[in-house]
Design a protein around this motif. Structure first.
Motif, PDB file in Angstrom:
ATOM      1  N   PRO A 185      -3.301  11.654   5.224  1.00 30.65           N
ATOM      2  CA  PRO A 185      -2.060  11.227   5.875  1.00 30.65           C
ATOM      3  C   PRO A 185      -0.886  11.159   4.907  1.00 30.65           C
ATOM      4  O   PRO A 185      -1.050  10.798   3.735  1.00 30.65           O
ATOM      5  CB  PRO A 185      -2.409   9.827   6.392  1.00 30.65           C
ATOM      6  CG  PRO A 185      -3.493   9.344   5.494  1.00 30.65           C
ATOM      7  CD  PRO A 185      -4.216  10.536   4.952  1.00 30.65           C
TER       8      PRO A 185
ATOM      9  N   PHE B 247       0.838  -1.195   0.000  1.00 27.04           N
ATOM     10  CA  PHE B 247       0.000   0.000   0.000  1.00 27.04           C
ATOM     11  C   PHE B 247       0.879   1.253   0.000  1.00 27.04           C
ATOM     12  O   PHE B 247       0.625   2.212  -0.730  1.00 27.04           O
ATOM     13  CB  PHE B 247      -0.907  -0.018   1.234  1.00 27.04           C
ATOM     14  CG  PHE B 247      -1.953   1.059   1.223  1.00 27.04           C
ATOM     15  CD1 PHE B 247      -3.155   0.875   0.558  1.00 27.04           C
ATOM     16  CD2 PHE B 247      -1.733   2.271   1.865  1.00 27.04           C
ATOM     17  CE1 PHE B 247      -4.116   1.870   0.540  1.00 27.04           C
ATOM     18  CE2 PHE B 247      -2.688   3.272   1.837  1.00 27.04           C
ATOM     19  CZ  PHE B 247      -3.889   3.072   1.175  1.00 27.04           C
TER      20      PHE B 247
ATOM     21  N   VAL C  82      -2.050   2.996   6.474  1.00 23.31           N
ATOM     22  CA  VAL C  82      -2.249   4.449   6.337  1.00 23.31           C
ATOM     23  C   VAL C  82      -1.606   5.212   7.486  1.00 23.31           C
ATOM     24  O   VAL C  82      -0.926   6.213   7.278  1.00 23.31           O
ATOM     25  CB  VAL C  82      -3.762   4.762   6.262  1.00 23.31           C
ATOM     26  CG1 VAL C  82      -3.977   6.258   6.063  1.00 23.31           C
ATOM     27  CG2 VAL C  82      -4.409   3.993   5.130  1.00 23.31           C
ATOM     28  N   TRP C  83      -1.841   4.742   8.712  1.00 21.81           N
ATOM     29  CA  TRP C  83      -1.287   5.412   9.894  1.00 21.81           C
ATOM     30  C   TRP C  83      -0.457   4.400  10.689  1.00 21.81           C
ATOM     31  O   TRP C  83      -0.903   3.930  11.763  1.00 21.81           O
ATOM     32  CB  TRP C  83      -2.406   5.934  10.784  1.00 21.81           C
ATOM     33  CG  TRP C  83      -3.361   6.882  10.131  1.00 21.81           C
ATOM     34  CD1 TRP C  83      -3.126   8.169   9.779  1.00 21.81           C
ATOM     35  CD2 TRP C  83      -4.722   6.625   9.767  1.00 21.81           C
ATOM     36  NE1 TRP C  83      -4.240   8.733   9.224  1.00 21.81           N
ATOM     37  CE2 TRP C  83      -5.235   7.811   9.202  1.00 21.81           C
ATOM     38  CE3 TRP C  83      -5.562   5.521   9.861  1.00 21.81           C
ATOM     39  CZ2 TRP C  83      -6.539   7.913   8.723  1.00 21.81           C
ATOM     40  CZ3 TRP C  83      -6.855   5.623   9.393  1.00 21.81           C
ATOM     41  CH2 TRP C  83      -7.330   6.801   8.832  1.00 21.81           C
ATOM     42  N   PRO C  84       0.709   4.006  10.193  1.00 21.55           N
ATOM     43  CA  PRO C  84       1.449   2.923  10.867  1.00 21.55           C
ATOM     44  C   PRO C  84       1.799   3.237  12.321  1.00 21.55           C
ATOM     45  O   PRO C  84       1.681   2.363  13.187  1.00 21.55           O
ATOM     46  CB  PRO C  84       2.706   2.748  10.019  1.00 21.55           C
ATOM     47  CG  PRO C  84       2.710   3.827   9.030  1.00 21.55           C
ATOM     48  CD  PRO C  84       1.375   4.467   8.982  1.00 21.55           C
ATOM     49  N   ALA C  85       2.227   4.463  12.588  1.00 20.40           N
ATOM     50  CA  ALA C  85       2.663   4.770  13.958  1.00 20.40           C
ATOM     51  C   ALA C  85       1.497   4.650  14.930  1.00 20.40           C
ATOM     52  O   ALA C  85       1.604   4.021  15.988  1.00 20.40           O
ATOM     53  CB  ALA C  85       3.252   6.174  14.013  1.00 20.40           C
TER      54      ALA C  85
ATOM     55  N   TRP D 228       9.529   1.448   7.464  1.00 20.08           N
ATOM     56  CA  TRP D 228       8.738   1.635   8.681  1.00 20.08           C
ATOM     57  C   TRP D 228       7.392   0.937   8.542  1.00 20.08           C
ATOM     58  O   TRP D 228       6.889   0.303   9.466  1.00 20.08           O
ATOM     59  CB  TRP D 228       8.582   3.133   8.941  1.00 20.08           C
ATOM     60  CG  TRP D 228       7.573   3.528   9.989  1.00 20.08           C
ATOM     61  CD1 TRP D 228       6.641   4.504   9.867  1.00 20.08           C
ATOM     62  CD2 TRP D 228       7.386   2.976  11.295  1.00 20.08           C
ATOM     63  NE1 TRP D 228       5.885   4.591  11.008  1.00 20.08           N
ATOM     64  CE2 TRP D 228       6.325   3.656  11.903  1.00 20.08           C
ATOM     65  CE3 TRP D 228       7.994   1.954  12.000  1.00 20.08           C
ATOM     66  CZ2 TRP D 228       5.855   3.370  13.180  1.00 20.08           C
ATOM     67  CZ3 TRP D 228       7.530   1.656  13.282  1.00 20.08           C
ATOM     68  CH2 TRP D 228       6.485   2.368  13.860  1.00 20.08           C
TER      69      TRP D 228
ATOM     70  N   VAL E  24       1.983  -5.305  13.995  1.00 17.77           N
ATOM     71  CA  VAL E  24       0.529  -5.425  14.125  1.00 17.77           C
ATOM     72  C   VAL E  24       0.092  -6.864  13.831  1.00 17.77           C
ATOM     73  O   VAL E  24      -0.775  -7.419  14.519  1.00 17.77           O
ATOM     74  CB  VAL E  24      -0.170  -4.417  13.190  1.00 17.77           C
ATOM     75  CG1 VAL E  24      -1.664  -4.688  13.107  1.00 17.77           C
ATOM     76  CG2 VAL E  24       0.056  -3.004  13.693  1.00 17.77           C
TER      77      VAL E  24
ATOM     78  N   VAL F  64      -2.666   0.153   9.595  1.00 18.62           N
ATOM     79  CA  VAL F  64      -1.203   0.103   9.539  1.00 18.62           C
ATOM     80  C   VAL F  64      -0.686   0.554   8.169  1.00 18.62           C
ATOM     81  O   VAL F  64       0.444   1.036   8.045  1.00 18.62           O
ATOM     82  CB  VAL F  64      -0.689  -1.313   9.904  1.00 18.62           C
ATOM     83  CG1 VAL F  64      -0.799  -2.269   8.742  1.00 18.62           C
ATOM     84  CG2 VAL F  64       0.749  -1.243  10.385  1.00 18.62           C
TER      85      VAL F  64
ATOM     86  N   ALA G 279       6.039  -1.845  11.031  1.00 23.58           N
ATOM     87  CA  ALA G 279       4.754  -1.623  11.709  1.00 23.58           C
ATOM     88  C   ALA G 279       3.766  -2.726  11.365  1.00 23.58           C
ATOM     89  O   ALA G 279       3.054  -3.244  12.231  1.00 23.58           O
ATOM     90  CB  ALA G 279       4.197  -0.256  11.310  1.00 23.58           C
TER      91      ALA G 279
ATOM     92  N   ARG H 190       1.628   4.491  -3.089  1.00 17.92           N
ATOM     93  CA  ARG H 190       1.275   5.889  -2.852  1.00 17.92           C
ATOM     94  C   ARG H 190       2.338   6.851  -3.376  1.00 17.92           C
ATOM     95  O   ARG H 190       3.491   6.465  -3.597  1.00 17.92           O
ATOM     96  CB  ARG H 190       1.073   6.137  -1.352  1.00 17.92           C
ATOM     97  CG  ARG H 190      -0.132   5.403  -0.796  1.00 17.92           C
ATOM     98  CD  ARG H 190      -0.419   5.834   0.607  1.00 17.92           C
ATOM     99  NE  ARG H 190      -0.689   7.276   0.659  1.00 17.92           N
ATOM    100  CZ  ARG H 190      -0.766   7.969   1.771  1.00 17.92           C
ATOM    101  NH1 ARG H 190      -0.587   7.360   2.928  1.00 17.92           N
ATOM    102  NH2 ARG H 190      -1.006   9.259   1.752  1.00 17.92           N
TER     103      ARG H 190
END
Lengths: 238, 983
Positions: free
Chosen positions: A205, A31, B526-529, A212, A220, B524, A216, A35
């Motif tokens: 965003p 994803f 779009v807004w991973p942090a 990163w 998750v 995660v 992340a 972008r």
């Protein structure tokens, strides 16, 4: 001699957990890579002539002004929470239409930040240019006053000098912007992933770094796998 | 018991629901003026009960007693006599009211054309009042006969008849007189139904002319007047305060107060029904002389009712900000805090009804009358004085003080009279305390939801439902974990309840995971942090369940990287246009709450009780004063200029004290048993201090520098950037690292992890020097000197060891001094600041501080009761220009909470510190970990004298270290007791 070869068996649940970690990480990276990394905002400006003061206004002039106020602008950007390193991406170049116009463009992680950065850059250039013009006006006014006081110019010449002095005084009383902004354009999100991100609630965003995003996503995924494992093994503590 | 309580409360709620639900239709059909008359009509019908001599509650007790003795004749005599006496009183009052009705109608509708209808409605209300009194007698008889089921049917019948009557009148286009007639008709039919069911229950007509016995009046008054006094006292508490507020403050304030009073008082009136079934049950046991069963029944019932009241009042407190917004709209923010305060008072008052039932049952009704007198005396005086001194908040505080005083009288009178054991009463109070503790964070969260999102009224109602459900789920979990839920009776017993809970939990868990999975994957990307922070919160939640102490350590790590997390979240943005930093801070706070609940619930509060029992005078004084400081904060919330600022102030300072008991529980074992936990703690400290030192060497990352500079704090000394490490600002770093360095420094001198602790202390020291702060260096040196005094002065240490300790401290202090000299050479201003270390009184900023402290002391003198939470520090403004600062954490508490709160805080801390120091020194080698933690706390306290450091991230470390010292000081108190599952 026979050598026993042992094949350690990994439980399916662990394989599923590892696959989940990889899958979520991969989705996040895919994803992110889909972008747009940065957005450009640009504005065309034209110089407004101010009476007798006509220093040459071109891309080089603007670049010089930006360089002269670079440290001050960087400090201001820092105070506003904007990376001053983005000043390295400022581009100043002439445009064909309208004649004499100059385009200033910047890049940032989101359209909103690009617009804000552009606003600050143009304001800074304008403020420095106006300050320079003010200095020039004062110097010229002093020269005109001296000329009027010491030389015996012919009446038409004196009239012109007086008119010029009046214009300079008016300008010094109320210094005005030297540039007129013609058109601000901000790049809009076009790729599918950016459109998805834009449709989510809240401000648009910025794109995270792929590394990163991978970390992340894996974290998750691990958290989800852990939650599932706990529920499967123990149900809910009764 | 629980089922019958549900019947009494539910049937009364049905009547209230008919009145509430019909209100919008009545207003729409009749208009606001006629609606006002209708409200008066309803009130008049209910007012008779105030002067009826308390025959209805007296019958409940006396009939139960007669039934237990199988004296049916006495039942008929009592019922008939009470019925006739009620009718006579009602008729006498009714005659007067009938005559006054035209004049009252004139007052209600001056010059209006609807006066004849109003007059007719008022006269019908007068007759209704007589009927209501008569119905009350039959209610009392049914309660005495222990037929709560029939009582509920009568009430539901009345509610249905009233609803049908109102609907018929409104559909037929009738007015207020017709509504009053419908009400009278409903009551008359309800009385007939009540008489029929009472006959069925008794086996004979309850009222007969031959059964009239005037000699029964004495007994009826003896048992009727005390509950009547209690009722009048409660009504007075609800009405008197509104009157005083209106007189002394103004009608506007009374309106805000009235909303709160209606909510909390209305709930109290409803909950008053909950104890009704207790009276006949206890009376029957007392009449049969079954003392043991009486005690057991009272113990069980009072604890169950305690749980029910905790559910009801806690839920109201939790959703009050949202519910009030949804109910009356914006502009009633003041009502929220009044509701919170009143909930506490009315909850205690509701629980006292169980004690009154016991007193009635055993023939000691005077206890209730005296309790009512105490309550009235306290609130009459307190409300008048406090409203004059504090304004409208004083009414809520005074009323609550009165209600609590009445309840306290009841709870002390019962054991004194030998009617109940103290332990039983404390067990009944425990659910209320639990409910208050659980409701507090939900209430604060509701208030913040309103402040941040300003939802529409329907949205506020939906949010209120969600918050209420979350509160109930959390309370159920906490009550279950602490064994209090077992006291509620479930059909089929606790095993069935556990099975259902297990199934519901598993379904909810899978449903949650199924919903959270896709959301997390999208998040995660779009807004991973933010998503990682959410996932970490989930991990902390799981750890809080499985290994609570480690959940707490992970929370400490999150606090140590608060700046990194906030800047990462802010860099990407967050959904719903929320403030990124506030969102991240909320999640970190949530982690703290989850881990704290995990630790305390798994321990079931055994450790705090154990520590309290083992504590000496100094420690008990310190702990009690700190508890008092926290308790005072709640009513002082009402003094704050704005509720939002008050809540924010409480969140920033008081919330984090929870780390003290949590750490005490987690570390309440010998060093060997907490070795792995200490290693984890040191790892967290090492990561934070190591990262800070690394950033001193490499310089901050661009994002860190930009984020720190964008914060509204001092992060530069002239051209030199002050170290921020993983924090939002330099002050945050100093607050965290000072106690860490102090702790590790002493641990390096005494403990087993010398090398590692010394490395952390050195890394932290480097970061502190690079922060260009002078107070942190002074604080660390103070810790070193204190350690030197305590350790070298300890005669049990060998001479070589003393020399080693002294040398190590000297090297550490010299290192810091050398660092300060190097840092002072960065630029002229840094040099001047370094000079301030040598000549503090000559330093300009110190002179400014002294001047500011003088002003603050004057303010404290002018406001000895404090100016309310949130008037100083981060909660007091949005920028440095608008914020009020005291530059001293202790002065901040004094300014906000006045002399009582300030003294409780300061003296409490000092007493606890001294007590623990004495105890830990006596432990010798076993006390090393605790002593190191205690000295780390000392460093923070020294630092706190120069700024509002109890608002910075380091406060969590300070309270944690104090908790570690507390746990370690009493590590040997746990002899032979089962170890709670905390790690």
């Amino acid at each position: 001699m026979r050598v026993a070869i042992g094949v350690s068996r990994v439980s399916p649940s662990r394989i599923a957990a590892a696959l989940l970690v990889l899958a979520v990480g991969a989705v996040a990276v895919a994803f992110t890579l889909s972008r747009q990394a940065e957005y450009r905002a640009s504005v065309s400006v034209v110089a407004v002539e101010r009476g007798v003061l006509r220093p040459a206004v071109g891309p080089a002039y603007l670049r010089d002004r930006l360089a002269a106020g670079g440290a001050e602008l960087a400090t201001r950007l820092e105070r506003d929470g904007i990376d001053p390193g983005l000043l390295g991406g400022v581009r100043i170049a002439p445009v064909e239409r309208p004649a004499g116009a100059i385009a200033i463009s910047v890049v940032a992680a989101t359209p909103a930040r690009a617009r804000e950065l552009l606003r600050l850059v143009v304001l800074q250039i304008d403020a420095l240019s106006a300050a320079e013009l003010e200095r020039l006006a004062r110097r010229r006014l002093r020269a005109v006053d001296v000329e009027l006081a010491t030389t015996a110019a012919a009446p038409p010449g004196r009239l012109a000098l007086r008119r010029e002095a009046r214009g300079l005084r008016r300008y010094l009383e109320q210094p005005r912007s030297r540039f007129g902004a013609l058109q601000v354009t901000v790049e809009r999100p076009r790729r599918w992933a950016d459109r998805v991100a834009r449709s989510l609630p809240g401000a648009f965003p910025a794109r995270p770094s792929p590394v990163w995003a991978a970390i992340a996503g894996a974290l998750v995924g691990a958290a989800l796998a852990l939650g599932g494992a706990l529920l499967r093994r123990r149900g809910w503590a009764a | 018991m629980t089922g019958r309580t549900a019947l009494t409360v539910g049937s009364r709620a049905a009547v209230l629901a008919v009145v509430l639900l019909s209100t919008p239709f009545v207003v729409a059909a009749l208009g606001p003026d006629a609606y006002g008359v209708w409200i008066v009509v309803v009130a008049i019908a209910g007012l008779y009960g105030v002067v009826d001599g308390g025959f209805a509650p007296a019958l409940g007790r006396l009939v139960a007693d007669a039934v237990a003795r199988d004296d049916r004749a006495a039942v008929r005599e009592l019922t008939t006599t009470a019925f006739v006496a009620s009718l006579l009183i009602g008729l006498a009052l009714g005659a007067i009211a009938w005559v006054l009705a035209p004049a009252f109608a004139e007052v209600l509708t001056p010059g209006g054309g609807v006066r004849p209808a109003t007059e007719a409605a008022l006269r019908l209300a007068v007759v209704t009042g007589v009927a209501v009194n008569a119905a009350g007698v039959l209610d009392g008889a049914l309660i005495g006969l222990n037929r709560i089921d029939l009582l509920a049917r009568v009430r539901v019948t009345y509610a249905t008849l009233l609803a049908v009557g109102i609907a018929a009148v409104l559909l037929a286009g009738g007015g207020v007189a017709e509504l009053a007639a419908a009400q009278l008709g409903a009551w008359c039919l309800a009385i007939a139904v009540a008489a029929l069911v009472a006959r069925h229950a008794l086996g004979a007509a309850p009222i007969a002319a031959t059964a009239l016995a005037p000699r029964r009046i004495g007994a009826l008054l003896r048992f009727g007047l005390p509950p009547q006094a209690s009722r009048v006292s409660l009504i007075g508490a609800l009405q008197y305060e509104r009157l005083i507020v209106a007189m002394l403050v103004g009608a506007g304030a009374a309106a805000g107060y009235g909303v709160a009073s209606l909510l909390a008082g209305g709930l109290r009136a409803l909950m008053g029904q909950a104890a009704l079934p207790l009276l006949p049950a206890l009376t029957a046991l007392a009449a049969r002389g079954e003392r043991e069963r009486l005690d057991a029944e009272f113990a069980r019932s009072s604890q169950r009712l305690g749980v029910i009241f905790a559910v009801a009042f806690g839920a109201l407190a939790a959703v009050a900000p949202l519910a009030i917004e949804a109910w009356v709209g914006a502009g009633f923010g003041e009502a929220v805090r009044y509701t919170w305060i009143l909930c506490a008072g009315f909850a205690v008052s509701a629980l006292a009804t169980t004690g009154y039932a016991l007193a009635q049952a055993v023939g000691r009704p005077a206890i209730e009358a005296r309790a009512a007198g105490v309550a009235a005396a306290v609130y009459l005086a307190a409300v008048a004085v406090l409203v004059a001194a504090l304004g409208a908040p004083g009414a809520a505080i005074g009323t609550t003080a009165g209600l609590v005083a009445g309840g306290a009288y009841c709870f002390t009178a019962l054991p004194r009279a030998g009617l109940a054991r103290r332990g039983v009463l404390l067990a009944a109070l425990a659910p209320l305390a639990t409910g208050a503790a659980v409701a507090l964070p939900f209430a604060l969260a509701s208030a913040r939801l309103i402040a941040h999102f300003a939802p529409t009224r329907p949205a506020a109602a939906a949010l209120a439902l969600a918050v209420g459900a979350a509160y109930l789920a959390t309370l159920a979990g906490v009550l279950r974990a602490t064994g209090q839920l077992d006291r509620l009776a479930f059909p089929g017993g606790p095993a069935l309840a556990r099975r259902w809970l297990a199934r519901a939990g598993a379904i909810a868990g899978w449903a949650g995971l199924a919903a959270a999975g896709p959301a997390l994957v999208v998040g995660v990307a779009v807004w991973p942090a933010l998503t990682v922070l959410v996932a970490l919160t989930g991990v902390v939640a799981v750890l809080a369940w499985r290994a609570p102490a480690y959940a707490f350590v992970v929370t400490l790590l999150l606090f140590g990287f608060e700046g990194t997390l906030k800047l990462a979240v802010a860099g990407e943005g967050v959904p719903l246009s929320a403030a990124p930093a506030a969102g991240a801070a909320a999640l970190i706070d949530l982690c703290l709450v989850l881990s704290a609940v995990g630790v305390l619930v798994s321990d079931r509060l055994r450790t705090p009780r154990l520590i309290w029992r083992a504590a000496g005078g100094l420690e008990r004084t310190g702990l009690a004063l700190l508890a008092l400081w926290l308790a005072l904060a709640l009513p002082q919330l009402a003094l704050s200029a704005s509720l939002g600022a008050g809540i924010e102030g409480m969140r920033l300072t008081q919330l984090y004290v929870v780390a003290l008991p949590v750490a005490a529980v987690a570390f309440h074992r010998s060093r060997a048993r907490v070795e792995s936990l200490v290693t984890a703690l040191l790892a967290v400290f090492g990561l934070v201090a190591g990262y800070a030192a690394l950033r001193v060497a490499t310089g901050p990352a661009t994002d860190e520098r930009v984020y720190a500079l964008a914060q509204d704090s001092v992060t530069e000394v002239s051209t030199a950037f002050r170290a921020v490490g993983s924090f939002s600002g330099t002050v945050g770093l100093e607050s965290f690292l000072v106690p860490v360095v102090g702790f590790c420094l002493v641990l390096a001198l005494l403990g087993r992890d010398r090398g590692y602790a010394a490395a952390i202390a050195a890394a932290g020291g480097v970061a502190l020097v690079a922060s260009y702060g002078r107070a942190p260096l002074v604080a660390v040196v103070a810790v070193a000197v204190l350690a030197l005094v305590l350790l070298v002065g300890d005669g049990r240490l060998a001479g070589v060891r003393r020399l080693a300790v002294a040398s190590a401290v000297a090297v550490g202090v010299l290192g810091l001094g050398a660092g300060a000299v190097v840092a002072g050479s960065a630029n002229e201003k840094a040099g001047t600041r370094a000079q301030g270390l040598i000549d503090p009184l000559g330093d300009e900023s110190m002179r400014m501080r002294l001047e500011s402290w003088g002003d603050d002391l004057e303010q404290i003198g002018r406001h000895p009761l404090g100016q309310g939470l949130g008037v100083v520090g981060d909660a007091s403004g949005d920028s440095r220009a608008t914020k009020r600062e005291t530059d001293n954490a202790f002065l901040k508490v004094f300014v906000e909470q006045g002399l009582p709160g300030g003294l409780a805080f300061a003296v409490g801390l000092v007493a606890l510190w001294l007590g623990l120091a004495r105890r830990l020194l006596a432990l010798g080698e076993d006390g090393a970990l605790g002593l190191a933690a205690l000295l780390g706390t000392a460093g923070f306290l020294v630092l706190a004298t120069t700024g509002e450091f109890f608002e910075q991230p380091g406060k969590l470390v300070a309270w944690t270290l104090l908790g570690i010292a507390l746990g370690q000081a009493f590590q040997h108190a746990r002899r032979d007791r089962g170890e709670p599952r905390v790690a």
